[in-house]
Design a protein around this motif. Sequence first.
Motif, PDB file in Angstrom:
ATOM      1  N   LEU A 461      41.819  43.771  33.446  1.00  0.00           N
ATOM      2  CA  LEU A 461      42.887  44.473  34.166  1.00  0.00           C
ATOM      3  C   LEU A 461      42.497  44.687  35.623  1.00  0.00           C
ATOM      4  O   LEU A 461      43.330  44.546  36.531  1.00  0.00           O
ATOM      5  CB  LEU A 461      43.193  45.808  33.490  1.00  0.00           C
ATOM      6  N   ASP A 462      41.247  45.034  35.859  1.00  0.00           N
ATOM      7  CA  ASP A 462      40.790  45.231  37.230  1.00  0.00           C
ATOM      8  C   ASP A 462      40.774  43.906  37.985  1.00  0.00           C
ATOM      9  O   ASP A 462      41.106  43.850  39.175  1.00  0.00           O
ATOM     10  CB  ASP A 462      39.385  45.851  37.217  1.00  0.00           C
ATOM     11  N   TYR A 463      40.414  42.844  37.307  1.00  0.00           N
ATOM     12  CA  TYR A 463      40.420  41.512  37.927  1.00  0.00           C
ATOM     13  C   TYR A 463      41.822  41.127  38.384  1.00  0.00           C
ATOM     14  O   TYR A 463      42.009  40.566  39.465  1.00  0.00           O
ATOM     15  CB  TYR A 463      39.884  40.501  36.915  1.00  0.00           C
ATOM     16  N   ALA A 464      42.835  41.457  37.560  1.00  0.00           N
ATOM     17  CA  ALA A 464      44.199  41.060  37.884  1.00  0.00           C
ATOM     18  C   ALA A 464      44.881  42.018  38.846  1.00  0.00           C
ATOM     19  O   ALA A 464      45.848  41.631  39.507  1.00  0.00           O
ATOM     20  CB  ALA A 464      45.022  40.955  36.596  1.00  0.00           C
ATOM     21  N   SER A 465      44.401  43.265  38.943  1.00  0.00           N
ATOM     22  CA  SER A 465      45.119  44.288  39.710  1.00  0.00           C
ATOM     23  C   SER A 465      44.430  44.681  40.999  1.00  0.00           C
ATOM     24  O   SER A 465      45.070  45.292  41.865  1.00  0.00           O
ATOM     25  CB  SER A 465      45.310  45.544  38.843  1.00  0.00           C
ATOM     26  N   SER A 466      43.159  44.373  41.159  1.00  0.00           N
ATOM     27  CA  SER A 466      42.428  44.818  42.343  1.00  0.00           C
ATOM     28  C   SER A 466      42.771  43.958  43.561  1.00  0.00           C
ATOM     29  O   SER A 466      43.004  42.749  43.450  1.00  0.00           O
ATOM     30  CB  SER A 466      40.920  44.750  42.086  1.00  0.00           C
ATOM     31  N   TYR A 467      42.792  44.623  44.724  1.00  0.00           N
ATOM     32  CA  TYR A 467      42.976  43.921  45.986  1.00  0.00           C
ATOM     33  C   TYR A 467      41.643  43.668  46.693  1.00  0.00           C
ATOM     34  O   TYR A 467      41.636  43.192  47.820  1.00  0.00           O
ATOM     35  CB  TYR A 467      43.887  44.718  46.921  1.00  0.00           C
ATOM     36  N   ARG A 468      40.534  43.993  46.037  1.00  0.00           N
ATOM     37  CA  ARG A 468      39.218  43.796  46.666  1.00  0.00           C
ATOM     38  C   ARG A 468      38.966  42.336  47.024  1.00  0.00           C
ATOM     39  O   ARG A 468      38.593  42.039  48.164  1.00  0.00           O
ATOM     40  CB  ARG A 468      38.114  44.319  45.749  1.00  0.00           C
ATOM     41  N   PRO A 469      39.149  41.362  46.087  1.00  0.00           N
ATOM     42  CA  PRO A 469      38.876  39.963  46.470  1.00  0.00           C
ATOM     43  C   PRO A 469      39.736  39.488  47.629  1.00  0.00           C
ATOM     44  O   PRO A 469      39.236  38.820  48.547  1.00  0.00           O
ATOM     45  CB  PRO A 469      39.173  39.185  45.180  1.00  0.00           C
ATOM     46  N   LEU A 470      41.025  39.829  47.631  1.00  0.00           N
ATOM     47  CA  LEU A 470      41.893  39.381  48.719  1.00  0.00           C
ATOM     48  C   LEU A 470      41.475  40.015  50.037  1.00  0.00           C
ATOM     49  O   LEU A 470      41.439  39.353  51.079  1.00  0.00           O
ATOM     50  CB  LEU A 470      43.351  39.726  48.410  1.00  0.00           C
ATOM     51  N   GLY A 471      41.172  41.320  50.016  1.00  0.00           N
ATOM     52  CA  GLY A 471      40.750  41.982  51.244  1.00  0.00           C
ATOM     53  C   GLY A 471      39.468  41.400  51.792  1.00  0.00           C
ATOM     54  O   GLY A 471      39.326  41.183  53.009  1.00  0.00           O
ATOM     55  N   GLU A 472      38.516  41.119  50.904  1.00  0.00           N
ATOM     56  CA  GLU A 472      37.265  40.527  51.361  1.00  0.00           C
ATOM     57  C   GLU A 472      37.481  39.115  51.895  1.00  0.00           C
ATOM     58  O   GLU A 472      36.827  38.703  52.866  1.00  0.00           O
ATOM     59  CB  GLU A 472      36.258  40.521  50.206  1.00  0.00           C
ATOM     60  N   GLN A 473      38.386  38.361  51.300  1.00  0.00           N
ATOM     61  CA  GLN A 473      38.688  37.022  51.805  1.00  0.00           C
ATOM     62  C   GLN A 473      39.356  37.075  53.175  1.00  0.00           C
ATOM     63  O   GLN A 473      39.060  36.254  54.051  1.00  0.00           O
ATOM     64  CB  GLN A 473      39.587  36.275  50.817  1.00  0.00           C
ATOM     65  N   VAL A 474      40.244  38.066  53.387  1.00  0.00           N
ATOM     66  CA  VAL A 474      40.855  38.232  54.703  1.00  0.00           C
ATOM     67  C   VAL A 474      39.794  38.558  55.745  1.00  0.00           C
ATOM     68  O   VAL A 474      39.772  37.985  56.850  1.00  0.00           O
ATOM     69  CB  VAL A 474      41.941  39.325  54.662  1.00  0.00           C
ATOM     70  N   GLY A 475      38.883  39.483  55.400  1.00  0.00           N
ATOM     71  CA  GLY A 475      37.814  39.827  56.325  1.00  0.00           C
ATOM     72  C   GLY A 475      36.907  38.649  56.625  1.00  0.00           C
ATOM     73  O   GLY A 475      36.497  38.439  57.774  1.00  0.00           O
ATOM     74  N   GLN A 476      36.587  37.841  55.602  1.00  0.00           N
ATOM     75  CA  GLN A 476      35.742  36.667  55.803  1.00  0.00           C
ATOM     76  C   GLN A 476      36.435  35.636  56.693  1.00  0.00           C
ATOM     77  O   GLN A 476      35.804  35.045  57.590  1.00  0.00           O
ATOM     78  CB  GLN A 476      35.410  36.046  54.440  1.00  0.00           C
ATOM     79  N   ALA A 477      37.735  35.437  56.489  1.00  0.00           N
ATOM     80  CA  ALA A 477      38.472  34.479  57.322  1.00  0.00           C
ATOM     81  C   ALA A 477      38.513  34.935  58.779  1.00  0.00           C
ATOM     82  O   ALA A 477      38.390  34.113  59.706  1.00  0.00           O
ATOM     83  CB  ALA A 477      39.890  34.303  56.784  1.00  0.00           C
ATOM     84  N   LEU A 478      38.667  36.231  58.998  1.00  0.00           N
ATOM     85  CA  LEU A 478      38.678  36.743  60.369  1.00  0.00           C
ATOM     86  C   LEU A 478      37.325  36.528  61.047  1.00  0.00           C
ATOM     87  O   LEU A 478      37.250  36.118  62.211  1.00  0.00           O
ATOM     88  CB  LEU A 478      39.040  38.227  60.370  1.00  0.00           C
TER      89      LEU A 478
END
Length: 565
Positions: A461-478
Amino acid sequence: MNSPAETPRAPAPRPVVSSESVARLPRWPLWLLCAAYVLPGFVGRDPWTGDGQTFGVAWQIAQGHSAWLEPTLWGHAVSGGWIAYWLGALALKAFAGWFGAPAATRLPFMLLLAACLGQVWHAAYQLALRDEAQPVQPAFGEPIARKDYARAMADGALLSLLACLGLLVRGHETTPALVQLAGIGSLLLGLALLPRRAARASAALGLGLLALAFGGAPWLALFAALLVAVLLPLPALRGARTAPALALIPCIAVCAAVLWHLHGATAARLPTLTSAQHLLGVLAWFLWPAWPLTCWAVWRWRASLGAWHVLAPLALGLLCLFSAFLSSSGSAPLLLVLPAAAVLGSLALPVMRRGSLAALDWFALMFFSLLAFVVWLLWIALQTGEPAHPAANIARLAPGYHAHLRPIPVLLALLATGAWAAVAAWRAGRHRHPIWKGMVLSAGGVTLVWVLMGTLWLPVLDYASSYRPLGEQVGQALREHGAGPAPRVQTLGLNPSQQGLLGYWSGAHFVPGAWPESWRTPYVLTLTRGDGLPWPVHGKLLWSGHRPGENDELLRLWRRDDPRR
């Protein structure tokens, strides 16, 4: 011969119970049940969509990016709910170093839920101590102690609250609604204490009204204060009016000041026929099983509707229900009906027929046993790939998730399942029938399923609902494209919850909306449903992504060709 006006009114009927009905529920199983109910959902996960706005605002306050008296999220004011943001910010500043920011922010909300459970128990206990709420003493046999009966009724009210389906998810979110729930619990306790302990009741009433006013429900706080003022002249409160009346005056002034400050941001609306039908449909499962018990209690105690132990929770519950119909927040305001409904529901337990309680028990036993079996079966499919059809459905809903066996959560789930089997065997036994016995399976079944979801299924449930991976990917792309620390990023299509979570995990400084100051930001983060882009963005696409299983919600990060455009 007496005239009709002089005919004395017959006393309202009181319940007839046996001495076995007030048997004591041991404290350690009750405390263990409450802990098993409160902890899952708060522990071991990232903030999800329901928690995002409160977490984001609390994090901004703790970081000094928002004023305490004017909470904002990325510079945009949020209306009401200040206490929730203050509590989250204080907990974040105090405990973030020990537990991490997300877990620290949830600590006060965990305590608020526990406080509400305690308030409901004590309110039911105080109301059951009243003479008109006490049962008829048996002519033969052991007399029924007043406090034993009150304790049994309070245990039944607490179990009824734990059994309510609507409290399960809403009660474990870090939102202002939980502050309001604790405020309603405090109001209920204050009303219960009012006839006997005016000073303590005034403190509880004042605390509850302030929690509602600063917790996002100032209109409800104002009308609750007026409700208490209307109830004060009743004969049941003779000699206990001065202290609450003095406490109400500043509370009403504070509610009016909060409403003036918000300038109509919390305006009510008249429900349409469609919205009323929808809310009634939600109400049927949200308050289950408290609502049938409440209806039966009101009917059986109809001759005592003016008695304080019935009138106080009934008036508060109807006010909360009326407020829910006038609210524009969907089913969330129904959460505030639960404390009064649980106390009223406990009044049905000593006057219900044994067959009715047995039917409710059999429903709870069959439903929650089947649901627990399904949860275990799906977890086995997740771990082993068999049965193949459920495993394929799970893989489609959470693509890319790799299951790992976690011994401690599995052990806790096994212990909970074993405890459920023991409780079911005890309930089916032929022995004495305490008042609270009819709610044990309902409360235990809800807690069992909640524990299973919070142990076996929390990782997926945490894997499907968390925004942590997306946020970290945005930060890495920046960072990969030369952005400095805390780069300014315009956000389009993101709601406040997503802005708070993605901003925290990415480390970027968001500038939400299509405002002139946001047009000068060098980066743009958009959220769209599908491939279309309703906003003209002139620049290069740096990154795109979405949460697992949500391909229709696409996040894209752009770098503008000219920040002035």
